[in-house]
Every structure is written in C-alpha cells, then in structure tokens.
Design a protein around this motif. Sequence first.
Motif, PDB file in Angstrom:
ATOM      1  N   SER A  61      41.721  30.700  49.612  1.00  0.00           N
ATOM      2  CA  SER A  61      43.064  30.971  49.112  1.00  0.00           C
ATOM      3  C   SER A  61      43.124  30.527  47.659  1.00  0.00           C
ATOM      4  O   SER A  61      42.196  29.920  47.132  1.00  0.00           O
ATOM      5  N   GLY A  62      44.226  30.836  46.993  1.00  0.00           N
ATOM      6  CA  GLY A  62      44.367  30.466  45.595  1.00  0.00           C
ATOM      7  C   GLY A  62      44.008  31.603  44.656  1.00  0.00           C
ATOM      8  O   GLY A  62      43.442  32.625  45.057  1.00  0.00           O
ATOM      9  N   VAL A  63      44.338  31.423  43.381  1.00  0.00           N
ATOM     10  CA  VAL A  63      44.154  32.450  42.356  1.00  0.00           C
ATOM     11  C   VAL A  63      42.972  32.081  41.472  1.00  0.00           C
ATOM     12  O   VAL A  63      42.913  30.961  40.950  1.00  0.00           O
ATOM     13  N   PRO A  64      41.996  32.990  41.277  1.00  0.00           N
ATOM     14  CA  PRO A  64      40.866  32.676  40.392  1.00  0.00           C
ATOM     15  C   PRO A  64      41.334  32.416  38.969  1.00  0.00           C
ATOM     16  O   PRO A  64      42.143  33.171  38.421  1.00  0.00           O
TER      17      PRO A  64
ATOM     18  N   SER B 284      47.209  23.325  41.441  1.00  0.00           N
ATOM     19  CA  SER B 284      46.469  23.132  42.687  1.00  0.00           C
ATOM     20  C   SER B 284      46.114  24.446  43.354  1.00  0.00           C
ATOM     21  O   SER B 284      45.222  24.489  44.216  1.00  0.00           O
ATOM     22  N   TRP B 285      46.800  25.533  42.971  1.00  0.00           N
ATOM     23  CA  TRP B 285      46.523  26.841  43.566  1.00  0.00           C
ATOM     24  C   TRP B 285      45.586  27.687  42.701  1.00  0.00           C
ATOM     25  O   TRP B 285      45.230  28.795  43.065  1.00  0.00           O
ATOM     26  N   ILE B 286      45.201  27.182  41.524  1.00  0.00           N
ATOM     27  CA  ILE B 286      44.277  27.900  40.652  1.00  0.00           C
ATOM     28  C   ILE B 286      42.868  27.389  40.927  1.00  0.00           C
ATOM     29  O   ILE B 286      42.600  26.187  40.828  1.00  0.00           O
ATOM     30  N   VAL B 287      41.979  28.279  41.302  1.00  0.00           N
ATOM     31  CA  VAL B 287      40.627  27.876  41.690  1.00  0.00           C
ATOM     32  C   VAL B 287      39.623  28.360  40.660  1.00  0.00           C
ATOM     33  O   VAL B 287      39.798  29.411  40.036  1.00  0.00           O
TER      34      VAL B 287
ATOM     35  N   VAL C 126      41.913  47.478  31.426  1.00  0.00           N
ATOM     36  CA  VAL C 126      40.898  47.403  30.383  1.00  0.00           C
ATOM     37  C   VAL C 126      39.524  47.187  31.008  1.00  0.00           C
ATOM     38  O   VAL C 126      38.525  47.747  30.563  1.00  0.00           O
ATOM     39  N   ALA C 127      39.467  46.368  32.054  1.00  0.00           N
ATOM     40  CA  ALA C 127      38.200  46.033  32.707  1.00  0.00           C
ATOM     41  C   ALA C 127      38.484  45.618  34.139  1.00  0.00           C
ATOM     42  O   ALA C 127      39.618  45.290  34.484  1.00  0.00           O
ATOM     43  N   PRO C 128      37.460  45.637  34.989  1.00  0.00           N
ATOM     44  CA  PRO C 128      37.655  45.140  36.363  1.00  0.00           C
ATOM     45  C   PRO C 128      38.097  43.685  36.358  1.00  0.00           C
ATOM     46  O   PRO C 128      37.815  42.932  35.418  1.00  0.00           O
ATOM     47  N   VAL C 129      38.783  43.285  37.421  1.00  0.00           N
ATOM     48  CA  VAL C 129      39.257  41.911  37.534  1.00  0.00           C
ATOM     49  C   VAL C 129      38.614  41.251  38.746  1.00  0.00           C
ATOM     50  O   VAL C 129      38.211  41.928  39.695  1.00  0.00           O
ATOM     51  N   PRO C 130      38.483  39.923  38.727  1.00  0.00           N
ATOM     52  CA  PRO C 130      37.887  39.232  39.879  1.00  0.00           C
ATOM     53  C   PRO C 130      38.786  39.352  41.100  1.00  0.00           C
ATOM     54  O   PRO C 130      40.010  39.388  40.992  1.00  0.00           O
ATOM     55  N   ARG C 131      38.169  39.414  42.261  1.00  0.00           N
ATOM     56  CA  ARG C 131      38.913  39.525  43.510  1.00  0.00           C
ATOM     57  C   ARG C 131      39.168  38.144  44.084  1.00  0.00           C
ATOM     58  O   ARG C 131      38.305  37.268  44.040  1.00  0.00           O
ATOM     59  N   SER C 132      40.339  37.949  44.626  1.00  0.00           N
ATOM     60  CA  SER C 132      40.660  36.693  45.283  1.00  0.00           C
ATOM     61  C   SER C 132      39.965  36.625  46.641  1.00  0.00           C
ATOM     62  O   SER C 132      39.794  37.640  47.317  1.00  0.00           O
ATOM     63  N   ALA C 133      39.577  35.416  47.034  1.00  0.00           N
ATOM     64  CA  ALA C 133      38.937  35.223  48.333  1.00  0.00           C
ATOM     65  C   ALA C 133      39.967  35.407  49.452  1.00  0.00           C
ATOM     66  O   ALA C 133      41.174  35.427  49.217  1.00  0.00           O
ATOM     67  N   ARG C 134      39.469  35.550  50.676  1.00  0.00           N
ATOM     68  CA  ARG C 134      40.347  35.735  51.833  1.00  0.00           C
ATOM     69  C   ARG C 134      39.861  34.861  52.991  1.00  0.00           C
ATOM     70  O   ARG C 134      38.691  34.503  53.078  1.00  0.00           O
TER      71      ARG C 134
ATOM     72  N   ALA D   2      42.645  45.159  57.033  1.00  0.00           N
ATOM     73  CA  ALA D   2      43.667  45.753  56.172  1.00  0.00           C
ATOM     74  C   ALA D   2      44.751  44.732  55.836  1.00  0.00           C
ATOM     75  O   ALA D   2      45.156  44.594  54.673  1.00  0.00           O
ATOM     76  N   VAL D   3      45.218  44.011  56.843  1.00  0.00           N
ATOM     77  CA  VAL D   3      46.240  42.986  56.600  1.00  0.00           C
ATOM     78  C   VAL D   3      45.688  41.907  55.681  1.00  0.00           C
ATOM     79  O   VAL D   3      46.379  41.408  54.778  1.00  0.00           O
ATOM     80  N   ASN D   4      44.441  41.559  55.871  1.00  0.00           N
ATOM     81  CA  ASN D   4      43.805  40.480  55.107  1.00  0.00           C
ATOM     82  C   ASN D   4      43.750  40.777  53.609  1.00  0.00           C
ATOM     83  O   ASN D   4      43.652  39.849  52.796  1.00  0.00           O
ATOM     84  N   ARG D   5      43.798  42.057  53.225  1.00  0.00           N
ATOM     85  CA  ARG D   5      43.713  42.427  51.813  1.00  0.00           C
ATOM     86  C   ARG D   5      45.077  42.607  51.164  1.00  0.00           C
ATOM     87  O   ARG D   5      45.158  43.014  50.006  1.00  0.00           O
ATOM     88  N   ALA D   6      46.147  42.284  51.852  1.00  0.00           N
ATOM     89  CA  ALA D   6      47.476  42.417  51.249  1.00  0.00           C
ATOM     90  C   ALA D   6      47.664  41.352  50.158  1.00  0.00           C
ATOM     91  O   ALA D   6      47.080  40.269  50.230  1.00  0.00           O
ATOM     92  N   PRO D   7      48.476  41.632  49.149  1.00  0.00           N
ATOM     93  CA  PRO D   7      48.762  40.620  48.122  1.00  0.00           C
ATOM     94  C   PRO D   7      49.712  39.571  48.673  1.00  0.00           C
ATOM     95  O   PRO D   7      50.539  39.852  49.552  1.00  0.00           O
ATOM     96  N   SER D   8      49.598  38.349  48.155  1.00  0.00           N
ATOM     97  CA  SER D   8      50.500  37.281  48.603  1.00  0.00           C
ATOM     98  C   SER D   8      50.688  36.262  47.499  1.00  0.00           C
ATOM     99  O   SER D   8      49.860  36.156  46.581  1.00  0.00           O
ATOM    100  N   VAL D   9      51.771  35.521  47.578  1.00  0.00           N
ATOM    101  CA  VAL D   9      52.086  34.510  46.574  1.00  0.00           C
ATOM    102  C   VAL D   9      50.937  33.504  46.499  1.00  0.00           C
ATOM    103  O   VAL D   9      50.560  32.885  47.492  1.00  0.00           O
ATOM    104  N   HIS D  10      50.346  33.371  45.302  1.00  0.00           N
ATOM    105  CA  HIS D  10      49.209  32.483  45.057  1.00  0.00           C
ATOM    106  C   HIS D  10      48.072  32.707  46.049  1.00  0.00           C
ATOM    107  O   HIS D  10      47.296  31.795  46.333  1.00  0.00           O
ATOM    108  N   ASN D  11      47.975  33.919  46.581  1.00  0.00           N
ATOM    109  CA  ASN D  11      46.938  34.252  47.560  1.00  0.00           C
ATOM    110  C   ASN D  11      46.956  33.274  48.742  1.00  0.00           C
ATOM    111  O   ASN D  11      45.915  32.843  49.239  1.00  0.00           O
ATOM    112  N   THR D  12      48.157  32.937  49.212  1.00  0.00           N
ATOM    113  CA  THR D  12      48.292  32.016  50.343  1.00  0.00           C
ATOM    114  C   THR D  12      48.107  32.714  51.685  1.00  0.00           C
ATOM    115  O   THR D  12      47.916  32.040  52.706  1.00  0.00           O
ATOM    116  N   GLN D  13      48.205  34.047  51.715  1.00  0.00           N
ATOM    117  CA  GLN D  13      48.030  34.829  52.953  1.00  0.00           C
ATOM    118  C   GLN D  13      48.885  34.242  54.086  1.00  0.00           C
ATOM    119  O   GLN D  13      48.367  33.797  55.113  1.00  0.00           O
TER     120      GLN D  13
END
Length: 333
Positions: free
Chosen positions: A204-207, A193-196, A313-321, A26-37
């Motif tokens: 980590s990072g944003v797709p 550098s944070w965009i993957v 409008v459509a589903p969005v890609p999920r960020s990795a964890r 549950a904690v792992n799926r929280a949103p974070s700045v640039h998906n830095t967790q």
Amino acid sequence: MNDIEHLAPGDDRPWSPEEAASIARAVNRAPSVHNTQPWSLSMHDRVVDLHQREDTAPSQHDPEGRDRTISCGAALTNLVLAVRKLGWRADIAFRDDPEHLASVAASRRLEPGPAEIQRYEAIADRASHRRPFEPRPVSGPDERALRSAAEELPPVRARWITGDAEALHLARLLTYAARVQHADQTYQRELASWIVQQADSKPSGVPAEALGEQGLGAVGLVSGATRAPDEAWLAARVESESVLLLSTPEDGLRAHLDAGAALENAWLEATHRGLGASVMTQCLQLGEIRRGLARGGGGPDSVQVLMRFGHPVAPVPRSARRPLEEIFDDDPR
C-alpha cells in the motif's frame, strides 16, 4: 447502476476459483486514497458482496471517510465490469451500511458490450499521472466521451472547468488549500507515512517517484516537497489541462459511492483513449473548498471529485497491491 430489492441469480453454482480470482484482480486494481485499498469481498452463490475496511483509513487526510467510500465506489465499477466480462448481467443492490456497501449478483447470461470490454481491458493499464501533461490539449471528442462516461451513472453530474474566470477561481481555492495543508504538520507527518520509496515492497502507499513537486498534479497532493504555486501561474495550468468536476445532488455514503463509480468509469475511458488522469480530492477535505466550488458552478450540488486529464509525457510507476487472498473477507456478514 440501479437499486434492486432482491438478488436472484440465474445459476445456483458458486463462483469458480478462476472466476473469483478474475473478479478480485479487477477490484484490486481500482484507485484508492493513498493506495490504501479499503475494500474486501465476500462471495456466495453468484453474488459478490463489497465491504468497506476502516482499519486502513488515514485519519488526518480523510477524517470523515469521504475518500475511503469514493475509493470503494471505484472498486464497485471494476467489480461490475469483471462480472460483465465473465458474461453475466450485473445487478446491484446498494446497502445503507458503511461496512456492507453493495451486493452484485450475476442474474443471467448476457454478453458484455464493446465499451464494457474496452473499459475492462483498461483496468490493467490505469495509473495515476500526477506530473505535468504534454502541452497539447485533450480533443473535443475525447472531452465529450469522458464527461459522458462519468454521467452514465446518475445522479452524478460532470462539468469541465472552462474559461479564464473559472480557472482563476479554482486556482485561488487550490492555492488556499495548499497553504493550509502544507502548514499542517500533523497532516504532513501522516502523509509522509503513506509515501513509499522504490526499494520498499509495501503493498500500500504511494511511490515517491510518482509524485510531482510542482504543477496542478502536485497541488492535488500537497506534500512537504510541494512548491507553493502562484495563483496566476496555476490558473494558466488549469486552462492548459482538462479539469473535470464531479458533483452529486446529495452528500453522504451513497453519494460518495456514486462519485467513485463515476470517477472510475471516466478514468477507464480515458485510459482506453490513451489519456492520463489523476484525481484531486485532498483539497476537498476542506469544507470551504467544496462550498467555493459549488458556488462557482452556479448550483447547490455537493462537489465530490476533481479530475485532471491530459496526454502523458512518460509512463508512471505502478502502485503495489495486496495479495489477492487478502481481499476476501472470511466473515461474510
């Protein structure tokens, strides 16, 4: 979420491996700045300690650590919901420590309520919708429910951006911030550098495919590809979406935690209702933007978060964890 002086769990048995994994997921799926967790957990008896990791901080985007702590506040909401889903009352002790932020104790058996179950189940589906939403507006009942969800956690205050004047005022501030941050080459190099890319397997990072090039969501995260908007055009976009502003009476570590917890509460409520959302905090790194928004609201509160809601409008890609085992802190402090 209330401060408590002592944590006295009603069961001395430690968390089982299955319970620990459920909480970590549950904690792992929280949103974070640039998906830095930027969090870690340690557990003892039936207490979970939430820590803040500083080694993941983007120095240009988040020089004061505001977004990092707001991210940890969102993780705290998920942590509490996971403890409640396991059938325990969750008592929180906030720590005045930037590394050890809070402790959550399972104090006694207590079945979760329907809203808690719904929001817990929404954790797995929550995602950032940075692209434009459908043109149909969010309904009045949904807007009231989202604001109520954010304000369940005092002292956070929530208000919708409404009317032509407020929309134009926000649009002017956002376009100013977009110009400043688009021109900052050091900032843009760090953001890049944070965009993957899709082929990358970084945890980590944003797709890249999740980012928009225009519209309100794109202005909320200004990259080198973002098209600078016209104020009038952006004001119309503000009016066509539901934009929620979260503020707190104070500004500091606890205020940022509270804002993050409220943010996630509203986001999970939106997900449960089939709505999409994304967060805009990039522009709030500029003090003049926070001050301008506070004046626009007619109050002295510190502005912490802007959120936009709408129909996806459509589903969005999920960020990795990160792998679950990396969330646990071997040094319980």
